[in-house]
Design an enzyme around this catalytic site. Structure first.
Site, PDB file in Angstrom:
ATOM      1  N   ALA A 124       4.497  17.759  24.080  1.00 27.02           N
ATOM      2  CA  ALA A 124       4.146  19.132  23.695  1.00 27.02           C
ATOM      3  C   ALA A 124       5.263  19.773  22.881  1.00 27.02           C
ATOM      4  O   ALA A 124       5.703  20.876  23.162  1.00 27.02           O
ATOM      5  CB  ALA A 124       3.836  19.959  24.941  1.00 27.02           C
ATOM      6  N   MET A 151      16.260  18.518  13.868  1.00 25.09           N
ATOM      7  CA  MET A 151      15.595  17.751  12.795  1.00 25.09           C
ATOM      8  C   MET A 151      14.655  18.692  12.055  1.00 25.09           C
ATOM      9  O   MET A 151      13.454  18.745  12.321  1.00 25.09           O
ATOM     10  CB  MET A 151      14.856  16.568  13.394  1.00 25.09           C
ATOM     11  CG  MET A 151      15.798  15.452  13.804  1.00 25.09           C
ATOM     12  SD  MET A 151      14.868  14.015  14.332  1.00 25.09           S
ATOM     13  CE  MET A 151      16.096  12.742  14.218  1.00 25.09           C
ATOM     14  N   HIS A 179       5.259  50.707   6.158  1.00 26.52           N
ATOM     15  CA  HIS A 179       4.085  50.804   7.027  1.00 26.52           C
ATOM     16  C   HIS A 179       2.831  50.613   6.189  1.00 26.52           C
ATOM     17  O   HIS A 179       2.740  51.177   5.107  1.00 26.52           O
ATOM     18  CB  HIS A 179       4.052  52.173   7.709  1.00 26.52           C
ATOM     19  CG  HIS A 179       2.823  52.387   8.530  1.00 26.52           C
ATOM     20  ND1 HIS A 179       2.660  51.795   9.766  1.00 26.52           N
ATOM     21  CD2 HIS A 179       1.692  53.088   8.277  1.00 26.52           C
ATOM     22  CE1 HIS A 179       1.472  52.153  10.251  1.00 26.52           C
ATOM     23  NE2 HIS A 179       0.872  52.935   9.369  1.00 26.52           N
TER      24      HIS A 179
HETATM   25  C1  LIG Z   1       4.507  15.950  10.853  1.00 25.97           C
HETATM   26  C2  LIG Z   1       5.829  16.597  10.606  1.00 25.97           C
HETATM   27  C3  LIG Z   1       5.884  17.947  10.340  1.00 25.97           C
HETATM   28  C4  LIG Z   1       7.099  18.551  10.089  1.00 25.97           C
HETATM   29  N1  LIG Z   1       7.110  19.888   9.833  1.00 25.97           N
HETATM   30  C5  LIG Z   1       8.280  20.497   9.593  1.00 25.97           C
HETATM   31  C6  LIG Z   1       8.315  21.881   9.270  1.00 25.97           C
HETATM   32  O1  LIG Z   1       7.277  22.537   9.190  1.00 25.97           O
HETATM   33  N2  LIG Z   1       9.522  22.443   9.036  1.00 25.97           N
HETATM   34  C7  LIG Z   1      10.682  21.735   9.111  1.00 25.97           C
HETATM   35  O2  LIG Z   1      11.758  22.306   8.910  1.00 25.97           O
HETATM   36  N3  LIG Z   1      10.682  20.421   9.406  1.00 25.97           N
HETATM   37  C8  LIG Z   1       9.512  19.794   9.636  1.00 25.97           C
HETATM   38  N4  LIG Z   1       9.507  18.452   9.900  1.00 25.97           N
HETATM   39  C9  LIG Z   1      10.793  17.740   9.924  1.00 25.97           C
HETATM   40  C10 LIG Z   1      11.273  17.464   8.499  1.00 25.97           C
HETATM   41  O3  LIG Z   1      10.293  16.718   7.813  1.00 25.97           O
HETATM   42  C11 LIG Z   1      12.596  16.717   8.505  1.00 25.97           C
HETATM   43  O4  LIG Z   1      13.528  17.427   9.286  1.00 25.97           O
HETATM   44  C12 LIG Z   1      13.149  16.578   7.101  1.00 25.97           C
HETATM   45  O5  LIG Z   1      12.247  15.885   6.272  1.00 25.97           O
HETATM   46  C13 LIG Z   1      14.494  15.854   7.116  1.00 25.97           C
HETATM   47  O6  LIG Z   1      14.947  15.724   5.812  1.00 25.97           O
HETATM   48  P1  LIG Z   1      15.920  14.537   5.379  1.00 25.97           P
HETATM   49  O7  LIG Z   1      16.224  14.776   3.937  1.00 25.97           O
HETATM   50  O8  LIG Z   1      17.052  14.440   6.315  1.00 25.97           O
HETATM   51  O9  LIG Z   1      15.109  13.187   5.560  1.00 25.97           O
HETATM   52  P2  LIG Z   1      13.633  12.711   5.177  1.00 25.97           P
HETATM   53  O10 LIG Z   1      12.778  13.827   4.745  1.00 25.97           O
HETATM   54  O11 LIG Z   1      13.189  11.870   6.293  1.00 25.97           O
HETATM   55  O12 LIG Z   1      13.868  11.819   3.881  1.00 25.97           O
HETATM   56  C14 LIG Z   1      14.574  10.641   3.898  1.00 25.97           C
HETATM   57  C15 LIG Z   1      14.144   9.802   2.717  1.00 25.97           C
HETATM   58  O13 LIG Z   1      15.055   8.734   2.588  1.00 25.97           O
HETATM   59  C16 LIG Z   1      14.353   7.577   2.189  1.00 25.97           C
HETATM   60  N5  LIG Z   1      15.143   6.420   2.580  1.00 25.97           N
HETATM   61  C17 LIG Z   1      15.491   6.023   3.825  1.00 25.97           C
HETATM   62  N6  LIG Z   1      16.277   4.938   3.775  1.00 25.97           N
HETATM   63  C18 LIG Z   1      16.421   4.637   2.475  1.00 25.97           C
HETATM   64  C19 LIG Z   1      17.100   3.633   1.779  1.00 25.97           C
HETATM   65  N7  LIG Z   1      17.824   2.714   2.411  1.00 25.97           N
HETATM   66  N8  LIG Z   1      17.009   3.603   0.431  1.00 25.97           N
HETATM   67  C20 LIG Z   1      16.264   4.514  -0.243  1.00 25.97           C
HETATM   68  N9  LIG Z   1      15.614   5.511   0.359  1.00 25.97           N
HETATM   69  C21 LIG Z   1      15.689   5.568   1.695  1.00 25.97           C
HETATM   70  C22 LIG Z   1      13.040   7.675   2.945  1.00 25.97           C
HETATM   71  O14 LIG Z   1      12.048   6.890   2.274  1.00 25.97           O
HETATM   72  C23 LIG Z   1      12.760   9.169   2.878  1.00 25.97           C
HETATM   73  O15 LIG Z   1      11.963   9.466   1.766  1.00 25.97           O
HETATM   74  C24 LIG Z   1       8.291  17.802  10.118  1.00 25.97           C
HETATM   75  C25 LIG Z   1       8.252  16.423  10.367  1.00 25.97           C
HETATM   76  C26 LIG Z   1       7.033  15.831  10.600  1.00 25.97           C
HETATM   77  C27 LIG Z   1       7.000  14.355  10.848  1.00 25.97           C
END
Ligand SMILES: Cc1cc2nc3c(=O)[nH]c(=O)nc-3n(C[C@H](O)[C@H](O)[C@H](O)COP(=O)(O)OP(=O)(O)OC[C@H]3O[C@@H](n4cnc5c(N)ncnc54)[C@H](O)[C@@H]3O)c2cc1C
Length: 462
Positions: A177, A315, A441
């Site tokens: 949840a 995250m 308002h």
């Molecule tokens: C269903 C869902 C809903 C969400 N809703 C929200 C929301 O409403 N608000 C919010 O703040 N957060 C939300 N999140 C969380 C949010 O998506 C993450 O916190 C955020 O995307 C993290 O960003 P990041 O740049 O760290 O990594 P990511 O967005 O995970 O991006 C990492 C990227 O690195 C690439 N990658 C990985 N390893 C390699 C490699 N070796 N070489 C090349 N590329 C690579 C991957 O392909 C990926 O595209 C949600 C997550 C999910 C699953």
């Protein structure tokens, strides 16, 4: 082989923002991405597609429940699931293409493929090795599975599968949840699915302020979601088109079983740090697999930084973005700044739920003397007109100094309203500062002001 000042690995909100900021600061920058499209989890299978489905199904809810009350008569819309999926796909595409445009505009090279760091100062993508004075690890996170539960993305799905189900299920069991489970559970409940949420702990959204969490659960129950709390899932058995979810109730150790057409496993996410060559390089990783940083987004190896979901902390896309900007600034010799005490969190259900700063439980545990200012949306004219009067604003302020310590909102546009408090907290404001600010308002934001007034001599409209 090309040579760069900065190579960012991963193009999610952390990575693409880091790349743009680095380029804006005059650094020659490339970004490695293995997916077909830019934007990471957030744009492709996270924040953006989930919000598209939440938006579409909220419109359906409004049509079914509130249109007739406003004199808008006629048949409720019927659901064309394929078209809803197309709308979601188009929303993703305009967003991911937008990042491609920003990369071109900022002269950032997209190195297509999966990257690794064969040695300090080098990034390998496919067969090519590029030189980089600085490397930012922004590889994000992936779905964490539950012991004994195998995700097949057909009957037992992760959030990614849940965003693209071939048809609307009759019965769905959501395990966990948390934010993702409740957002996706809401989507399907609005589409007519019988949704049961099974949670190990005794409350939903466990890190949330307790009062908000209780209220939120009641509202979701009114919307048709069923909750089984204090239940440990022991296994999921799949048949051809169905599944059975077994769990043990912690209160009496009784074993129960739920039938489902689809089971959504939303028990958390894990950092993506394998396959990059980090262990071989000696980059420190925590026990839970996160890249360790020094508080300035730097790892223990010079010239290697890490940000976003791959590192510890909430995250969230905006946490990743802020770290992306800050890491690029640190590389460019600037200060870089992220205030980890003022990172809002939002659940995009209806009503929305938003929070920043301390919860009441955290203040109690710390022995901090505080006061509470609360205001219900029942006293807000705009909310009543819009059938959005469920919920309240709660501001926690220091008992002696009146300084705002936290705010928790359940109600319409809570995810936008919270930012008034974020800015106030950044300026070290007192509740009285918000209370003395003229609010237009009729707006939902008046409820925030009233909660601030409630920290002092009292609200006007309650
Ligand atoms: C269903 C869902 C809903 C969400 N809703 C929200 C929301 O409403 N608000 C919010 O703040 N957060 C939300 N999140 C969380 C949010 O998506 C993450 O916190 C955020 O995307 C993290 O960003 P990041 O740049 O760290 O990594 P990511 O967005 O995970 O991006 C990492 C990227 O690195 C690439 N990658 C990985 N390893 C390699 C490699 N070796 N070489 C090349 N590329 C690579 C991957 O392909 C990926 O595209 C949600 C997550 C999910 C699953």
């Amino acid at each position: 082989m090309a040579s760069y000042d900065v190579i960012v690995i991963g193009s999610g909100p952390g990575g693409y923002v880091a790349a743009i900021r680095a380029s804006q600061l005059g650094l020659k920058t490339a970004c490695v991405e293995g997916r077909e499209t830019l934007g990471g989890t957030c744009l492709n299978v996270g924040c953006i597609p989930s919000k598209a489905l939440l938006h579409a199904t909220h419109q359906l809810h409004e049509a079914e429940h509130n249109f007739a009350k406003m004199g808008l008569k006629g048949k409720s819309p019927s659901v064309d699931w394929d078209q809803m999926q197309t709308y979601k796909g188009e929303t993703i595409e305009t967003n991911t293409k937008g990042i491609e445009f920003l990369f071109k505009k900022n002269k950032i090279d997209w190195l297509k493929g999966w990257g690794s760091i064969p040695e300090k100062g080098k990034v390998k993508v496919g067969d090519e090795v590029h030189e980089a004075k600085n490397i930012i690890i922004a590889t994000g996170s992936d779905v964490a599975t539950l012991k004994g539960v195998e995700i097949d993305e057909k009957i037992v799905v992760s959030s990614t599968g849940a965003l693209s189900l071939p048809k609307i299920p009759k019965k769905m069991v959501v395990i966990g949840a948390g934010v993702i489970g409740l957002e996706m559970g809401s989507v399907y409940a609005r589409l007519g699915t019988e949704v049961t949420v099974v949670e190990y702990l005794d409350k939903i959204t466990p890190t949330m302020d307790g009062e908000v969490s209780k209220n939120f659960q009641k509202i979701l129950q009114k919307q048709g979601l069923t909750f089984v709390l204090g239940a440990a899932v022991s296994g999921v058995e799949t048949m051809k088109t169905k599944a059975k979810v077994s769990y043990t109730l912690k209160k009496d150790d009784s074993e129960e079983v739920l039938d489902a057409d689809v089971v959504l496993v939303s028990t958390g996410r894990k950092p993506v740090t394998e396959g990059l060559g980090l262990k071989e390089l000696g980059v420190e990783i925590t026990e839970r697999g996160f890249v360790k940083t020094d508080g300035h987004w730097k790892t223990n190896i010079d010239g290697i930084y890490a940000i976003g979901d791959a590192t510890e902390g909430p995250m969230l896309a905006h946490k990743a973005e802020d770290e992306g900007m800050a890491a690029a600034e640190a590389i460019a010799g600037k200060a870089g700044h992220v205030n980890y005490d003022v990172i809002p969190s939002v659940i995009y259900t209806h009503p929305e739920v938003a929070a920043v700063g301390k919860t009441e439980e955290e203040l109690k545990d710390a022995g901090h003397s505080y006061k509470v200012g609360k205001f219900s949306f029942m006293g807000n004219g705009r909310a009543k007109a819009n059938f959005a009067a469920d919920g309240f604003v709660k501001i926690l302020a220091d008992k002696d100094t009146d300084r705002i310590l936290g705010a928790h909102i359940i109600g319409p546009m809570a995810g936008d309203l919270i930012h008034e408090i974020c800015v106030a907290m950044e300026f070290g404001a007192a509740a009285e500062d918000v209370a003395l600010t003229c609010h237009a308002h009729p707006t939902y934001s008046e409820a925030v002001r009233e909660a601030a007034l409630a920290c002092g001599d009292g609200p006007i409209h309650m």
